[in-house]
Design a protein around this motif. Structure first.
Motif, PDB file in Angstrom:
ATOM      1  N   PRO A  42      47.817 110.598   3.202  1.00 54.19           N
ATOM      2  CA  PRO A  42      46.583 110.040   3.756  1.00 54.19           C
ATOM      3  C   PRO A  42      46.080 110.850   4.942  1.00 54.19           C
ATOM      4  CG  PRO A  42      48.463 108.777   4.517  1.00 54.19           C
ATOM      5  CD  PRO A  42      49.002 109.809   3.547  1.00 54.19           C
ATOM      6  N   GLY A  43      44.927 110.431   5.496  1.00 59.12           N
ATOM      7  CA  GLY A  43      44.366 111.118   6.654  1.00 59.12           C
ATOM      8  C   GLY A  43      45.321 111.159   7.830  1.00 59.12           C
ATOM      9  N   SER A  44      46.210 110.179   7.891  1.00 57.62           N
ATOM     10  CA  SER A  44      47.189 110.153   8.979  1.00 57.62           C
ATOM     11  C   SER A  44      48.223 111.267   8.844  1.00 57.62           C
ATOM     12  CB  SER A  44      47.882 108.791   9.047  1.00 57.62           C
ATOM     13  OG  SER A  44      48.588 108.542   7.842  1.00 57.62           O
ATOM     14  N   SER A  45      48.239 111.975   7.707  1.00 58.78           N
ATOM     15  CA  SER A  45      49.163 113.100   7.534  1.00 58.78           C
ATOM     16  C   SER A  45      48.651 114.361   8.230  1.00 58.78           C
ATOM     17  CB  SER A  45      49.396 113.385   6.047  1.00 58.78           C
ATOM     18  OG  SER A  45      48.203 113.843   5.430  1.00 58.78           O
ATOM     19  N   LEU A  46      47.413 114.310   8.701  1.00 57.79           N
ATOM     20  CA  LEU A  46      46.801 115.431   9.393  1.00 57.79           C
ATOM     21  C   LEU A  46      47.027 115.270  10.891  1.00 57.79           C
ATOM     22  CD1 LEU A  46      44.694 117.831   8.701  1.00 57.79           C
ATOM     23  CD2 LEU A  46      43.069 116.304   9.788  1.00 57.79           C
ATOM     24  N   SER A  47      47.469 116.314  11.548  1.00 60.55           N
ATOM     25  CA  SER A  47      47.633 116.293  12.998  1.00 60.55           C
ATOM     26  C   SER A  47      46.397 116.897  13.647  1.00 60.55           C
ATOM     27  CB  SER A  47      48.864 117.104  13.414  1.00 60.55           C
ATOM     28  OG  SER A  47      50.041 116.511  12.942  1.00 60.55           O
ATOM     29  N   ILE A  48      45.793 116.157  14.550  1.00 57.91           N
ATOM     30  CA  ILE A  48      44.695 116.699  15.348  1.00 57.91           C
ATOM     31  C   ILE A  48      45.349 117.402  16.531  1.00 57.91           C
ATOM     32  CG2 ILE A  48      42.584 116.188  16.633  1.00 57.91           C
ATOM     33  CD1 ILE A  48      42.391 115.458  13.628  1.00 57.91           C
ATOM     34  N   LEU A  49      45.271 118.712  16.561  1.00 56.63           N
ATOM     35  CA  LEU A  49      45.952 119.524  17.565  1.00 56.63           C
ATOM     36  C   LEU A  49      45.059 119.853  18.760  1.00 56.63           C
ATOM     37  CD1 LEU A  49      47.681 121.958  15.069  1.00 56.63           C
ATOM     38  CD2 LEU A  49      48.662 119.920  16.143  1.00 56.63           C
ATOM     39  N   GLY A  50      43.789 119.558  18.633  1.00 59.95           N
ATOM     40  CA  GLY A  50      42.834 119.824  19.700  1.00 59.95           C
ATOM     41  C   GLY A  50      41.440 119.540  19.184  1.00 59.95           C
ATOM     42  N   GLY A  55      46.242 120.497  11.807  1.00 58.78           N
ATOM     43  CA  GLY A  55      47.354 121.041  11.041  1.00 58.78           C
ATOM     44  C   GLY A  55      48.008 119.976  10.197  1.00 58.78           C
ATOM     45  N   TRP A  56      48.730 120.410   9.183  1.00 61.42           N
ATOM     46  CA  TRP A  56      49.483 119.486   8.337  1.00 61.42           C
ATOM     47  C   TRP A  56      50.660 120.204   7.702  1.00 61.42           C
ATOM     48  CZ3 TRP A  56      45.040 121.781   6.573  1.00 61.42           C
ATOM     49  CH2 TRP A  56      45.098 122.417   5.334  1.00 61.42           C
ATOM     50  N   ALA A  57      51.649 119.423   7.296  1.00 60.99           N
ATOM     51  CA  ALA A  57      52.805 119.956   6.581  1.00 60.99           C
ATOM     52  C   ALA A  57      52.419 120.180   5.133  1.00 60.99           C
ATOM     53  CB  ALA A  57      53.979 118.989   6.686  1.00 60.99           C
ATOM     54  N   ASP A  58      52.745 121.344   4.607  1.00 60.94           N
ATOM     55  CA  ASP A  58      52.454 121.702   3.221  1.00 60.94           C
ATOM     56  C   ASP A  58      53.750 121.560   2.422  1.00 60.94           C
ATOM     57  OD1 ASP A  58      50.431 122.951   1.348  1.00 60.94           O
ATOM     58  OD2 ASP A  58      52.104 124.341   1.128  1.00 60.94           O
ATOM     59  N   GLU A 108      55.176 122.884  16.294  1.00 62.01           N
ATOM     60  CA  GLU A 108      54.192 121.992  16.920  1.00 62.01           C
ATOM     61  C   GLU A 108      53.752 120.897  15.958  1.00 62.01           C
ATOM     62  OE1 GLU A 108      49.753 122.238  19.024  1.00 62.01           O
ATOM     63  OE2 GLU A 108      50.507 123.959  17.903  1.00 62.01           O
ATOM     64  N   VAL A 109      53.434 121.257  14.727  1.00 60.86           N
ATOM     65  CA  VAL A 109      52.967 120.275  13.745  1.00 60.86           C
ATOM     66  C   VAL A 109      54.136 119.427  13.238  1.00 60.86           C
ATOM     67  CG1 VAL A 109      51.884 119.961  11.480  1.00 60.86           C
ATOM     68  CG2 VAL A 109      50.975 121.655  13.089  1.00 60.86           C
ATOM     69  N   ALA A 110      55.257 120.059  12.924  1.00 63.31           N
ATOM     70  CA  ALA A 110      56.415 119.334  12.406  1.00 63.31           C
ATOM     71  C   ALA A 110      56.892 118.261  13.384  1.00 63.31           C
ATOM     72  CB  ALA A 110      57.544 120.298  12.078  1.00 63.31           C
ATOM     73  N   ALA A 111      56.768 118.519  14.670  1.00 61.35           N
ATOM     74  CA  ALA A 111      57.192 117.541  15.675  1.00 61.35           C
ATOM     75  C   ALA A 111      56.319 116.290  15.650  1.00 61.35           C
ATOM     76  CB  ALA A 111      57.149 118.174  17.064  1.00 61.35           C
ATOM     77  N   GLN A 112      55.104 116.394  15.132  1.00 62.86           N
ATOM     78  CA  GLN A 112      54.179 115.258  15.087  1.00 62.86           C
ATOM     79  C   GLN A 112      54.240 114.493  13.770  1.00 62.86           C
ATOM     80  OE1 GLN A 112      50.163 116.129  16.301  1.00 62.86           O
ATOM     81  NE2 GLN A 112      50.843 117.728  17.697  1.00 62.86           N
ATOM     82  N   ARG A 113      54.970 114.997  12.806  1.00 68.80           N
ATOM     83  CA  ARG A 113      55.014 114.393  11.471  1.00 68.80           C
ATOM     84  C   ARG A 113      56.407 113.876  11.185  1.00 68.80           C
ATOM     85  NH1 ARG A 113      50.614 114.072  11.896  1.00 68.80           N
ATOM     86  NH2 ARG A 113      51.053 112.181  10.790  1.00 68.80           N
ATOM     87  N   PRO A 114      56.504 112.822  10.382  1.00 73.52           N
ATOM     88  CA  PRO A 114      57.836 112.414   9.937  1.00 73.52           C
ATOM     89  C   PRO A 114      58.466 113.531   9.100  1.00 73.52           C
ATOM     90  CG  PRO A 114      56.198 110.723   9.441  1.00 73.52           C
ATOM     91  CD  PRO A 114      55.453 111.939   9.901  1.00 73.52           C
TER      92      PRO A 114
END
Length: 182
Positions: A42-50, A55-58, A108-114
């Motif tokens: 879902p949209g919550s899988s996207l990290s707003i970095l600024g 970014g997102w995990a692929d 940076e992105v991985a730290a924000q995602r499960p």
């Protein structure tokens, strides 16, 4: 004509996070190359970095078109569409980069995602155009539930099975562009 935004503000970030599905589009430079559009969510899988960076995990699970196209030319568009009562489409145009484990952007992105066993890379996009449009042609739909098949499949295959799949299916794109190195 829709609105062009200066940046991803808090309200827009909240709307993006609420969408159950979004799409990423890329294309090679070759005229006869294949355009790729992939669903994400879902949209919550996207990290707003600024205000101009996302970014997102692929995940391992299909081809490597997004990665191959970004490595060749960096062009990318993310599209979010509302499927509820209020119609809206938002597009983020920009330049994307692929970050692998050990890269600062990956961390940076991985730290924000499960944590997810299928994560093969992180995609980071520097957004240069943010716009919305009406979305009047998008149907109203109900979300029944999110699927967890990627996680279940990754757990079943294990790290060695995922590495094998990446070596077989993710080293080149359908147009022969370099993908992931194994």
């Amino acid at each position: 004509m829709g609105k062009v935004f200066e940046s991803i503000d808090e309200a827009l970030a909240s709307w993006i996070a609420a969408q159950p599905l979004w799409f990423v589009a890329t294309a090679p430079l070759a005229v006869d190359g294949h355009v790729n559009v992939s669903p994400r969510g879902p949209g919550s899988s996207l990290s707003i970095l600024g205000p101009h960076r996302v970014g997102w995990a692929d995940y391992t699970g299909s081809g490597v078109e997004t990665i191959a196209h970004l490595r060749e030319n960096g062009r990318i568009c993310l599209m979010f569409a509302s499927f509820d009562r209020r119609p809206r489409i938002v597009r983020l145009h920009g330049r994307g980069n692929v970050a692998l484990p050990g890269d600062l952007a990956y961390d940076e992105v991985a730290a924000q995602r499960p944590s997810h066993p299928s994560t093969r890379a992180v995609i980071v996009v520097d957004v240069d155009r943010i716009s919305d449009s009406c979305g009047h042609g998008v149907p109203i739909m109900d979300l029944v539930e999110q699927r967890d098949l990627l996680r279940l499949t990754a757990n079943k295959k294990g790290p060695e099975g995922l590495a094998s799949e990446r070596a077989q299916k993710n080293t080149t794109s359908i147009d022969g562009l370099p993908g992931l190195e194994t």
